[in-house]
Design a protein around this motif. Sequence first.
Motif, PDB file in Angstrom:
ATOM      1  N   PRO A 215       0.851  -1.199  -0.754  1.00  0.00           N
ATOM      2  CA  PRO A 215       0.537   0.272   0.035  1.00  0.00           C
ATOM      3  C   PRO A 215       0.942   1.466  -0.204  1.00  0.00           C
ATOM      4  CG  PRO A 215      -0.833  -1.194   1.668  1.00  0.00           C
ATOM      5  CD  PRO A 215       0.355  -2.165   1.235  1.00  0.00           C
ATOM      6  N   ALA A 216       2.099   1.277   0.211  1.00  0.00           N
ATOM      7  CA  ALA A 216       3.252   2.328   0.097  1.00  0.00           C
ATOM      8  C   ALA A 216       3.370   3.542  -1.188  1.00  0.00           C
ATOM      9  CB  ALA A 216       4.437   2.166   1.164  1.00  0.00           C
ATOM     10  N   ARG A 217       2.563   4.207  -0.990  1.00  0.00           N
ATOM     11  CA  ARG A 217       2.515   5.389  -2.413  1.00  0.00           C
ATOM     12  C   ARG A 217       3.781   5.560  -2.581  1.00  0.00           C
ATOM     13  NH1 ARG A 217      -2.093   8.045  -0.268  1.00  0.00           N
ATOM     14  NH2 ARG A 217      -1.146   7.816   1.405  1.00  0.00           N
ATOM     15  N   THR A 218       3.937   6.958  -3.794  1.00  0.00           N
ATOM     16  CA  THR A 218       5.032   7.015  -4.467  1.00  0.00           C
ATOM     17  C   THR A 218       4.829   8.586  -3.393  1.00  0.00           C
ATOM     18  OG1 THR A 218       5.158   6.027  -6.634  1.00  0.00           O
ATOM     19  CG2 THR A 218       6.365   8.328  -6.507  1.00  0.00           C
ATOM     20  N   ILE A 219       6.365   8.923  -3.142  1.00  0.00           N
ATOM     21  CA  ILE A 219       6.623  10.301  -3.014  1.00  0.00           C
ATOM     22  C   ILE A 219       7.107  11.153  -3.103  1.00  0.00           C
ATOM     23  CG2 ILE A 219       6.666  11.878  -0.409  1.00  0.00           C
ATOM     24  CD1 ILE A 219       6.800   8.935   0.904  1.00  0.00           C
ATOM     25  N   ALA A 220       6.631  12.560  -3.357  1.00  0.00           N
ATOM     26  CA  ALA A 220       7.529  13.529  -4.507  1.00  0.00           C
ATOM     27  C   ALA A 220       7.072  15.166  -3.493  1.00  0.00           C
ATOM     28  CB  ALA A 220       6.276  13.781  -5.677  1.00  0.00           C
ATOM     29  N   TYR A 221       7.987  15.439  -3.266  1.00  0.00           N
ATOM     30  CA  TYR A 221       8.297  17.001  -2.683  1.00  0.00           C
ATOM     31  C   TYR A 221       8.063  18.361  -3.989  1.00  0.00           C
ATOM     32  CZ  TYR A 221      10.445  21.460  -1.155  1.00  0.00           C
ATOM     33  OH  TYR A 221      10.594  22.848  -0.484  1.00  0.00           O
ATOM     34  N   GLU A 222       6.810  19.373  -3.096  1.00  0.00           N
ATOM     35  CA  GLU A 222       5.825  20.071  -3.914  1.00  0.00           C
ATOM     36  C   GLU A 222       6.837  20.842  -4.910  1.00  0.00           C
ATOM     37  OE1 GLU A 222       1.705  22.621  -3.703  1.00  0.00           O
ATOM     38  OE2 GLU A 222       3.456  22.343  -1.722  1.00  0.00           O
ATOM     39  N   GLY A 223       8.121  21.299  -4.283  1.00  0.00           N
ATOM     40  CA  GLY A 223       8.583  22.591  -5.022  1.00  0.00           C
ATOM     41  C   GLY A 223       9.415  21.367  -6.399  1.00  0.00           C
ATOM     42  N   GLU A 224       9.455  20.290  -6.554  1.00  0.00           N
ATOM     43  CA  GLU A 224      10.244  19.589  -7.197  1.00  0.00           C
ATOM     44  C   GLU A 224       9.188  19.962  -8.561  1.00  0.00           C
ATOM     45  OE1 GLU A 224      13.746  17.338  -5.164  1.00  0.00           O
ATOM     46  OE2 GLU A 224      11.290  15.919  -5.640  1.00  0.00           O
ATOM     47  N   VAL A 225       8.405  19.376  -8.644  1.00  0.00           N
ATOM     48  CA  VAL A 225       7.157  18.892  -8.967  1.00  0.00           C
ATOM     49  C   VAL A 225       6.547  19.737 -10.042  1.00  0.00           C
ATOM     50  CG1 VAL A 225       4.152  18.865  -9.639  1.00  0.00           C
ATOM     51  CG2 VAL A 225       5.226  17.993  -7.103  1.00  0.00           C
ATOM     52  N   ASP A 226       6.843  21.512 -10.359  1.00  0.00           N
ATOM     53  CA  ASP A 226       6.973  21.498 -11.732  1.00  0.00           C
ATOM     54  C   ASP A 226       8.482  21.627 -12.594  1.00  0.00           C
ATOM     55  OD1 ASP A 226       4.756  23.499 -11.389  1.00  0.00           O
ATOM     56  OD2 ASP A 226       5.682  25.228 -10.566  1.00  0.00           O
ATOM     57  N   ALA A 227       9.329  21.524 -12.128  1.00  0.00           N
ATOM     58  CA  ALA A 227      10.559  21.153 -13.113  1.00  0.00           C
ATOM     59  C   ALA A 227      10.649  19.681 -13.463  1.00  0.00           C
ATOM     60  CB  ALA A 227      11.612  20.917 -11.645  1.00  0.00           C
ATOM     61  N   LEU A 228       9.891  18.499 -12.266  1.00  0.00           N
ATOM     62  CA  LEU A 228       9.601  17.310 -13.598  1.00  0.00           C
ATOM     63  C   LEU A 228       8.905  17.746 -14.357  1.00  0.00           C
ATOM     64  CD1 LEU A 228       9.055  15.497 -10.087  1.00  0.00           C
ATOM     65  CD2 LEU A 228      10.931  14.990 -11.418  1.00  0.00           C
ATOM     66  N   LYS A 229       7.872  18.030 -14.539  1.00  0.00           N
ATOM     67  CA  LYS A 229       7.354  17.830 -15.700  1.00  0.00           C
ATOM     68  C   LYS A 229       7.393  18.869 -16.628  1.00  0.00           C
ATOM     69  CE  LYS A 229       2.764  17.700 -12.911  1.00  0.00           C
ATOM     70  NZ  LYS A 229       1.106  17.841 -12.899  1.00  0.00           N
ATOM     71  N   LYS A 230       8.407  19.869 -16.351  1.00  0.00           N
ATOM     72  CA  LYS A 230       8.770  20.608 -17.501  1.00  0.00           C
ATOM     73  C   LYS A 230      10.185  19.212 -18.153  1.00  0.00           C
ATOM     74  CE  LYS A 230       9.027  25.298 -15.892  1.00  0.00           C
ATOM     75  NZ  LYS A 230       9.401  26.538 -15.154  1.00  0.00           N
ATOM     76  N   ALA A 231      10.267  18.590 -17.138  1.00  0.00           N
ATOM     77  CA  ALA A 231      11.098  17.704 -18.360  1.00  0.00           C
ATOM     78  C   ALA A 231      10.270  16.556 -18.574  1.00  0.00           C
ATOM     79  CB  ALA A 231      12.367  16.876 -16.554  1.00  0.00           C
ATOM     80  N   GLY A 232       9.625  16.347 -19.095  1.00  0.00           N
ATOM     81  CA  GLY A 232       8.408  15.354 -19.258  1.00  0.00           C
ATOM     82  C   GLY A 232       8.016  14.523 -18.044  1.00  0.00           C
ATOM     83  N   LEU A 233       8.119  14.090 -17.017  1.00  0.00           N
ATOM     84  CA  LEU A 233       8.047  13.476 -16.329  1.00  0.00           C
ATOM     85  C   LEU A 233       6.657  13.739 -15.292  1.00  0.00           C
ATOM     86  CD1 LEU A 233      12.102  13.143 -15.121  1.00  0.00           C
ATOM     87  CD2 LEU A 233      10.313  11.569 -16.429  1.00  0.00           C
ATOM     88  N   GLY A 234       6.345  13.145 -14.484  1.00  0.00           N
ATOM     89  CA  GLY A 234       5.419  12.683 -13.295  1.00  0.00           C
ATOM     90  C   GLY A 234       3.902  13.502 -14.262  1.00  0.00           C
ATOM     91  N   LEU A 235       3.381  12.888 -15.352  1.00  0.00           N
ATOM     92  CA  LEU A 235       2.535  13.977 -16.346  1.00  0.00           C
ATOM     93  C   LEU A 235       1.164  13.656 -16.122  1.00  0.00           C
ATOM     94  CD1 LEU A 235       4.076  14.167 -19.614  1.00  0.00           C
ATOM     95  CD2 LEU A 235       3.944  16.286 -18.075  1.00  0.00           C
ATOM     96  N   GLY A 236       1.117  12.330 -14.862  1.00  0.00           N
ATOM     97  CA  GLY A 236       0.405  11.676 -15.151  1.00  0.00           C
ATOM     98  C   GLY A 236       0.486  11.796 -13.094  1.00  0.00           C
ATOM     99  N   GLY A 237       0.427  12.274 -12.424  1.00  0.00           N
ATOM    100  CA  GLY A 237       1.262  12.517 -11.206  1.00  0.00           C
ATOM    101  C   GLY A 237      -0.559  13.324 -10.517  1.00  0.00           C
TER     102      GLY A 237
END
Length: 279
Positions: free
Chosen positions: A186-208
Amino acid sequence: MSFQTTIARRVDYDGVGLHSGVMVHLSLMPAPVDAGIVFVRRDLAGGPRIRAAAPHVTSTVRATTLAEGGVRVFTVEHLMSALAAFGIDNCFVEMDAEEPPVADGSALVFFTLLKEAGKVQQEKERREIIIDRVYRIDDGDRFLIAVPYGEGLRVSFTSLNEHALVGTQYRDFILRGDAYEKEIAPARTIAYEGEVDALKKAGLGLGGTLENVIVYNDERWLNALRFPDELVRHKILDLIGDIRLAGFVRGHIIAVKSGHALNTQLAKALYAAFESSAG
């Protein structure tokens, strides 16, 4: 003596890919002995296949990517973790995109699907990788060690994070009984909010979304945790999936700050050692 297994019947699931953001239809199907776990790209002409094996790892940036014959699949670690814990040797994983569904960001949906499919024993012995010496992978202050251990797979993981909400987390886990389903899956993927925009600009986390990723910022968690130490449990989930790329491993893996890169380096070392001794 352990025998190979496959699932008893086909099961299906639809969802969005975590990094691609693309909808995908996933089918898990029975496979013959010695097939292994094989991803089948039904969206491409001829349905090319990618065998889930350590030598086929081509990238570990935020996920584990496999490629064979110029065709790839990525973010395979959650599904591989569930297949490992459920004890499946042989399975065809058919997809009409290059990334499995993220579901809720854990492995629980996949484990539940496998329970629905059921498991059947096949008429050939399973080849296990039995750790009989010390293996070590280092990267600065990050490392992985594999040492001999009685029966099955044991993982001891230390996660070190300077953020006050996360801090140091440790978990020792033995893969047996229903412990995986209740404590790790049941343990889920974890992300830091400050990284989200950079990830999406890199084409990652688009479905998060907050439905499939636990997010924290400098002040609080943006969604409720399932476990106080959910991060380290998810790290163990990923490690089990990545190590399964070597085969079924019997040993004790000790990890400090490890991620997909170190996990798959160890999987490649174990795979190579096993293939050399088997040959």
